[in-house]
Scaffold this motif. Structure first.
Motif, PDB file in Angstrom:
ATOM      1  N   ALA A  37       0.849  -1.190   0.000  1.00 16.03           N
ATOM      2  CA  ALA A  37       0.000   0.000   0.000  1.00 16.03           C
ATOM      3  C   ALA A  37       0.883   1.238   0.000  1.00 16.03           C
ATOM      4  N   PRO A  38       0.418   2.330  -0.606  1.00 15.66           N
ATOM      5  CA  PRO A  38       1.202   3.562  -0.540  1.00 15.66           C
ATOM      6  C   PRO A  38       1.280   4.042   0.905  1.00 15.66           C
ATOM      7  N   LEU A  39       2.300   4.819   1.188  1.00 20.45           N
ATOM      8  CA  LEU A  39       2.439   5.370   2.533  1.00 20.45           C
ATOM      9  C   LEU A  39       1.275   6.307   2.827  1.00 20.45           C
ATOM     10  N   GLU A  40       0.984   6.439   4.090  1.00 20.95           N
ATOM     11  CA  GLU A  40      -0.039   7.377   4.566  1.00 20.95           C
ATOM     12  C   GLU A  40       0.609   8.124   5.726  1.00 20.95           C
ATOM     13  N   LEU A  41       1.242   9.255   5.401  1.00 17.35           N
ATOM     14  CA  LEU A  41       2.026  10.016   6.374  1.00 17.35           C
ATOM     15  C   LEU A  41       1.238  11.244   6.823  1.00 17.35           C
ATOM     16  N   ARG A  42       0.759  11.218   8.068  1.00 21.94           N
ATOM     17  CA  ARG A  42      -0.019  12.330   8.629  1.00 21.94           C
ATOM     18  C   ARG A  42       0.907  13.221   9.446  1.00 21.94           C
ATOM     19  N   LEU A  43       0.935  14.506   9.092  1.00 21.00           N
ATOM     20  CA  LEU A  43       1.731  15.476   9.836  1.00 21.00           C
ATOM     21  C   LEU A  43       1.181  15.615  11.247  1.00 21.00           C
ATOM     22  N   ALA A  44       2.063  15.432  12.239  1.00 20.08           N
ATOM     23  CA  ALA A  44       1.643  15.488  13.640  1.00 20.08           C
ATOM     24  C   ALA A  44       2.209  16.686  14.371  1.00 20.08           C
ATOM     25  N   ASP A  45       3.416  17.146  13.990  1.00 15.97           N
ATOM     26  CA  ASP A  45       4.064  18.216  14.747  1.00 15.97           C
ATOM     27  C   ASP A  45       5.095  18.912  13.871  1.00 15.97           C
ATOM     28  N   VAL A  46       5.249  20.210  14.095  1.00 20.68           N
ATOM     29  CA  VAL A  46       6.301  20.983  13.434  1.00 20.68           C
ATOM     30  C   VAL A  46       7.003  21.802  14.500  1.00 20.68           C
ATOM     31  N   GLY A  47       8.286  21.669  14.543  1.00 19.25           N
ATOM     32  CA  GLY A  47       9.141  22.427  15.451  1.00 19.25           C
ATOM     33  C   GLY A  47      10.501  22.511  14.786  1.00 19.25           C
ATOM     34  N   ARG A  48      11.509  22.067  15.494  1.00 22.31           N
ATOM     35  CA  ARG A  48      12.843  21.977  14.882  1.00 22.31           C
ATOM     36  C   ARG A  48      12.817  20.981  13.728  1.00 22.31           C
ATOM     37  N   GLY A 131       5.150  17.916  23.173  1.00 18.53           N
ATOM     38  CA  GLY A 131       6.242  17.665  22.243  1.00 18.53           C
ATOM     39  C   GLY A 131       5.831  16.805  21.062  1.00 18.53           C
ATOM     40  N   ALA A 132       6.812  16.436  20.254  1.00 17.64           N
ATOM     41  CA  ALA A 132       6.569  15.621  19.061  1.00 17.64           C
ATOM     42  C   ALA A 132       6.047  14.237  19.429  1.00 17.64           C
ATOM     43  N   ASP A 133       6.574  13.647  20.510  1.00 13.66           N
ATOM     44  CA  ASP A 133       6.091  12.330  20.925  1.00 13.66           C
ATOM     45  C   ASP A 133       4.631  12.395  21.358  1.00 13.66           C
ATOM     46  N   ASP A 134       4.266  13.461  22.052  1.00 10.88           N
ATOM     47  CA  ASP A 134       2.882  13.657  22.474  1.00 10.88           C
ATOM     48  C   ASP A 134       1.977  13.805  21.256  1.00 10.88           C
ATOM     49  N   ALA A 135       2.415  14.558  20.267  1.00  8.21           N
ATOM     50  CA  ALA A 135       1.623  14.740  19.050  1.00  8.21           C
ATOM     51  C   ALA A 135       1.446  13.412  18.319  1.00  8.21           C
ATOM     52  N   ALA A 136       2.515  12.618  18.208  1.00  6.22           N
ATOM     53  CA  ALA A 136       2.415  11.313  17.550  1.00  6.22           C
ATOM     54  C   ALA A 136       1.459  10.405  18.308  1.00  6.22           C
ATOM     55  N   ALA A 137       1.541  10.417  19.633  1.00  4.90           N
ATOM     56  CA  ALA A 137       0.638   9.597  20.448  1.00  4.90           C
ATOM     57  C   ALA A 137      -0.813  10.021  20.257  1.00  4.90           C
ATOM     58  N   LYS A 138      -1.071  11.315  20.178  1.00  5.55           N
ATOM     59  CA  LYS A 138      -2.452  11.790  19.974  1.00  5.55           C
ATOM     60  C   LYS A 138      -2.988  11.342  18.618  1.00  5.55           C
ATOM     61  N   VAL A 139      -2.136  11.366  17.588  1.00  2.00           N
ATOM     62  CA  VAL A 139      -2.571  10.917  16.262  1.00  2.00           C
ATOM     63  C   VAL A 139      -2.897   9.431  16.293  1.00  2.00           C
ATOM     64  N   VAL A 140      -2.001   8.634  16.881  1.00  2.00           N
ATOM     65  CA  VAL A 140      -2.179   7.182  16.887  1.00  2.00           C
ATOM     66  C   VAL A 140      -3.275   6.747  17.856  1.00  2.00           C
ATOM     67  N   CYS A 141      -3.209   7.240  19.064  1.00  2.00           N
ATOM     68  CA  CYS A 141      -4.110   6.752  20.122  1.00  2.00           C
ATOM     69  C   CYS A 141      -5.487   7.393  20.093  1.00  2.00           C
ATOM     70  N   ASP A 142      -5.554   8.670  19.741  1.00  2.00           N
ATOM     71  CA  ASP A 142      -6.799   9.423  19.859  1.00  2.00           C
ATOM     72  C   ASP A 142      -7.432   9.781  18.519  1.00  2.00           C
ATOM     73  N   GLY A 143      -6.734   9.488  17.417  1.00  2.00           N
ATOM     74  CA  GLY A 143      -7.274   9.846  16.107  1.00  2.00           C
ATOM     75  C   GLY A 143      -7.205  11.332  15.795  1.00  2.00           C
ATOM     76  N   TRP A 144      -6.337  12.059  16.497  1.00  2.00           N
ATOM     77  CA  TRP A 144      -6.185  13.498  16.295  1.00  2.00           C
ATOM     78  C   TRP A 144      -5.701  13.769  14.882  1.00  2.00           C
ATOM     79  N   LYS A 145      -6.221  14.805  14.253  1.00  2.00           N
ATOM     80  CA  LYS A 145      -5.852  15.170  12.883  1.00  2.00           C
ATOM     81  C   LYS A 145      -5.441  16.633  12.838  1.00  2.00           C
ATOM     82  N   PRO A 146      -4.219  16.936  13.304  1.00  2.00           N
ATOM     83  CA  PRO A 146      -3.758  18.324  13.254  1.00  2.00           C
ATOM     84  C   PRO A 146      -3.417  18.726  11.821  1.00  2.00           C
ATOM     85  N   PHE A 147      -3.158  19.984  11.612  1.00  2.00           N
ATOM     86  CA  PHE A 147      -2.761  20.505  10.296  1.00  2.00           C
ATOM     87  C   PHE A 147      -3.771  20.085   9.230  1.00  2.00           C
TER      88      PHE A 147
END
Length: 173
Positions: A37-48, A131-147
């Motif tokens: 399957a093609p990748l499905e890359l969801r943006l979770a966080d932008v910082g450094r 942080g970035a780990d928190d954002a990734a966890a929210k996307v995976v665990c909670d279905g959060w869709k930022p950006f």
């Protein structure tokens, strides 16, 4: 004159028949159902860095997810003499305990060449908020869709193209 190997002639002939019969089927091209399957890359966080969760990599065991996270660097990032796009962080996130265990990193050079995954899985640690780990966890665990205005990327190259202008401007979700 009889050979000592004559006893195996029937077995050999059966194996040859099997190979001749199955080889055309094995040589056929893969059907669309068997292609990756093609990748499905969801943006979770932008910082450094910009962090994308690879939704196609998520594997669940109960409420614990194993996954890859694409970490994109700013433009012109070099290590030694080579330019890099970033790399894949391999993570294990426990959604109930809100912990993360880092399980290795594989670099991605400019142009898309990937390096080997190095490092071993560390112990789980609490995910610090914000942080970035928190954002990734929210996307995976909670279905959060930022950006919401940023499309889901289907390749590393596309993710790099989407991320670098956001890194430069310091965009927020």
């Amino acid at each position: 004159m009889k050979s000592r190997l004559d006893q195996f002639r029937a077995t050999r002939n059966a194996l040859l028949a099997l190979v001749v019969w199955t080889t055309p089927a094995l040589a056929q091209t893969a059907s669309p159902a068997t292609l990756p399957a093609p990748l499905e890359l969801r943006l979770a966080d932008v910082g450094r860095f910009a962090v994308f969760v690879d939704l196609t990599s998520v594997r669940w065991t109960g409420r614990t997810a194993k996954l890859r996270v694409l970490q994109v660097t700013e433009g012109g990032f070099k290590a030694g003499a080579e330019e890099y796009w970033g790399g894949w962080r391999h993570e294990v996130i426990d959604c109930d305990a809100r912990t993360i265990a880092h399980a290795g990193f594989g670099s991605i050079r400019a142009g898309g060449r990937e390096g080997p995954v190095t490092g071993r899985q560390g112990p789980p640690a609490p995910i610090p908020p914000g942080g970035a780990d928190d954002a990734a966890a929210k996307v995976v665990c909670d279905g959060w869709k930022p950006f919401a205005g940023v499309p889901v990327a289907t390749s590393v190259e596309q993710a790099v193209g989407l991320a670098r202008p956001l890194i430069e401007t310091g965009a927020e979700p």
